[in-house]
Motif scaffolding. Structure first.
Motif, short mmCIF file in Angstrom:
data_model
loop_
_atom_site.label_atom_id
_atom_site.label_comp_id
_atom_site.label_asym_id
_atom_site.label_seq_id
_atom_site.Cartn_x
_atom_site.Cartn_y
_atom_site.Cartn_z
N SER A 150 0.75 -1.01 0.29
CA SER A 150 0.31 -0.29 0.25
C SER A 150 0.78 1.38 0.19
O SER A 150 1.43 1.37 0.84
CB SER A 150 -0.78 -0.32 1.29
OG SER A 150 -1.58 1.25 1.61
N ALA A 151 0.99 2.16 -0.67
CA ALA A 151 1.18 3.76 -0.75
C ALA A 151 -0.15 4.37 -0.64
O ALA A 151 -0.70 4.19 -1.51
CB ALA A 151 2.35 3.47 -2.00
N LEU A 152 -0.09 5.95 0.07
CA LEU A 152 -0.95 6.30 0.52
C LEU A 152 -0.39 8.00 -0.29
O LEU A 152 -1.07 8.45 -0.39
CB LEU A 152 -1.16 6.93 2.13
CG LEU A 152 -2.58 7.80 1.98
CD1 LEU A 152 -3.59 6.88 1.29
CD2 LEU A 152 -2.28 8.05 3.68
N MET A 153 0.80 7.74 -0.46
CA MET A 153 1.28 9.29 -0.83
C MET A 153 1.77 8.98 -2.91
O MET A 153 2.68 7.84 -2.18
CB MET A 153 2.73 9.92 0.13
CG MET A 153 2.72 9.93 1.71
SD MET A 153 3.78 10.86 2.65
CE MET A 153 4.97 9.27 2.56
N THR A 154 1.68 10.32 -2.50
CA THR A 154 3.01 10.24 -4.20
C THR A 154 3.70 10.14 -4.63
O THR A 154 4.24 9.43 -5.25
CB THR A 154 2.13 11.60 -4.83
OG1 THR A 154 0.81 11.95 -5.00
CG2 THR A 154 3.15 11.26 -6.42
N THR A 155 4.90 10.55 -3.04
CA THR A 155 5.93 10.61 -3.19
C THR A 155 6.66 8.55 -2.78
O THR A 155 7.85 8.67 -2.66
CB THR A 155 6.86 10.71 -2.34
OG1 THR A 155 5.69 11.02 -0.89
CG2 THR A 155 7.00 12.73 -2.36
N THR A 156 5.74 8.01 -2.65
CA THR A 156 6.05 6.62 -1.86
C THR A 156 5.68 5.22 -3.01
O THR A 156 5.71 4.13 -3.33
CB THR A 156 5.82 6.42 -0.99
OG1 THR A 156 4.00 6.26 -0.88
CG2 THR A 156 6.33 6.90 0.70
N LEU A 157 4.97 5.93 -4.20
CA LEU A 157 4.32 5.39 -4.71
C LEU A 157 5.42 4.61 -5.85
O LEU A 157 4.88 3.20 -6.47
CB LEU A 157 3.09 5.99 -5.74
CG LEU A 157 2.08 5.28 -6.65
CD1 LEU A 157 1.32 4.46 -6.36
CD2 LEU A 157 1.33 6.24 -8.30
N VAL A 158 6.36 5.36 -6.24
CA VAL A 158 7.38 4.57 -7.06
C VAL A 158 8.00 3.22 -6.52
O VAL A 158 8.66 2.21 -6.89
CB VAL A 158 8.69 5.30 -7.53
CG1 VAL A 158 10.04 5.25 -5.41
CG2 VAL A 158 9.60 4.47 -8.32
#
Length: 231
Positions: A150-158
């Motif tokens: 799970s990634a809630l932030m755009t910065t962690t999507l990668v």
């Protein structure tokens, strides 16, 4: 064991009403009556979580109620844990879940974990801020069928893309599911994931499809552990 059995109905109701005292009494009664863990979970507790999932999906209850029901469900699983440890055949599969590296958001993931446990899956929750290598290591350690990031932030999507790379580098056959507010079906397809869903209320149906023996019924897109409504 008929589903209208009083103790099974009490188990179901305890989760639906997040009545912890009723859950404790019902689990004890069920064990005293010699009910198998599989029956306690699938015909009692899981039925309550199905109701909770439906109500949440219909916006008739909200996150606090889901978390209360999840806590009740998890308490029941802890009570029958020693018995379940000797009956691993009851599980429908093993799913490793976690929030990706750099992301500390957990509420939606926790809801998904509870939903999956209620549906009879063995869920390994790695918590927040999990590196790609830890997902791979846990998948191997627990012989997982699926990992969900799970990634809630755009910065962690990668980091979801990095999980795919780590799984491929390890030559693992584990299926990969992803989700979160900035995630999308198109993104999961782009990075080579196996599945995506938009909210925690869809997780059980998604994993059921992926675990199906019929490959034509498996949706090639995965999990959302943190939907837009989860913060």
């Amino acid at each position: 064991m008929p589903e209208n059995c009083p103790v099974l109905q009490d188990l179901k109701r305890s989760v639906e009403t997040w009545d912890y005292a009723l859950m404790e009494k019902s689990v004890k009664d069920a064990l005293d009556q010699g009910l198998a863990p599989e029956v306690i979970v699938s015909q009692g507790l899981a039925k309550g979580m199905e109701t909770i999932s439906d109500l949440f999906n219909e916006a008739k209850i909200y996150l606090p109620q889901v978390m209360a029901a999840a806590k009740t469900m998890e308490g029941a699983l802890e009570m029958i844990g020693p018995t379940m440890a000797h009956d691993t055949s009851m599980y429908r599969g093993t799913v490793v879940m976690g929030s990706v590296l750099g992301d500390i958001h957990e509420i939606g993931k926790n809801v998904c974990c509870a939903m999956l446990r209620g549906a009879g899956y063995n869920v390994i929750d790695l918590g927040p801020d999990v590196s790609p290598d830890k997902f791979v290591e846990a998948a191997e350690q627990y012989s997982a069928d699926i990992v969900g990031g799970s990634a809630l932030m755009t910065t962690t999507l990668v980091m979801q893309k990095n999980i795919v790379r780590a799984v491929r580098d390890a030559d693992s056959k584990v299926l990969m599911i992803f989700g979160g507010a900035p995630c999308s079906r198109e993104w999961v397809e782009e990075i080579g994931g196996d599945g995506y869903s938009a909210s925690g209320s869809e997780i059980v149906a998604l994993v059921n499809r992926l675990m199906s023996d019929d490959p034509l019924s498996a949706d090639p897109h995965v999990l959302s552990t943190e939907g837009d409504s989860y913060e």
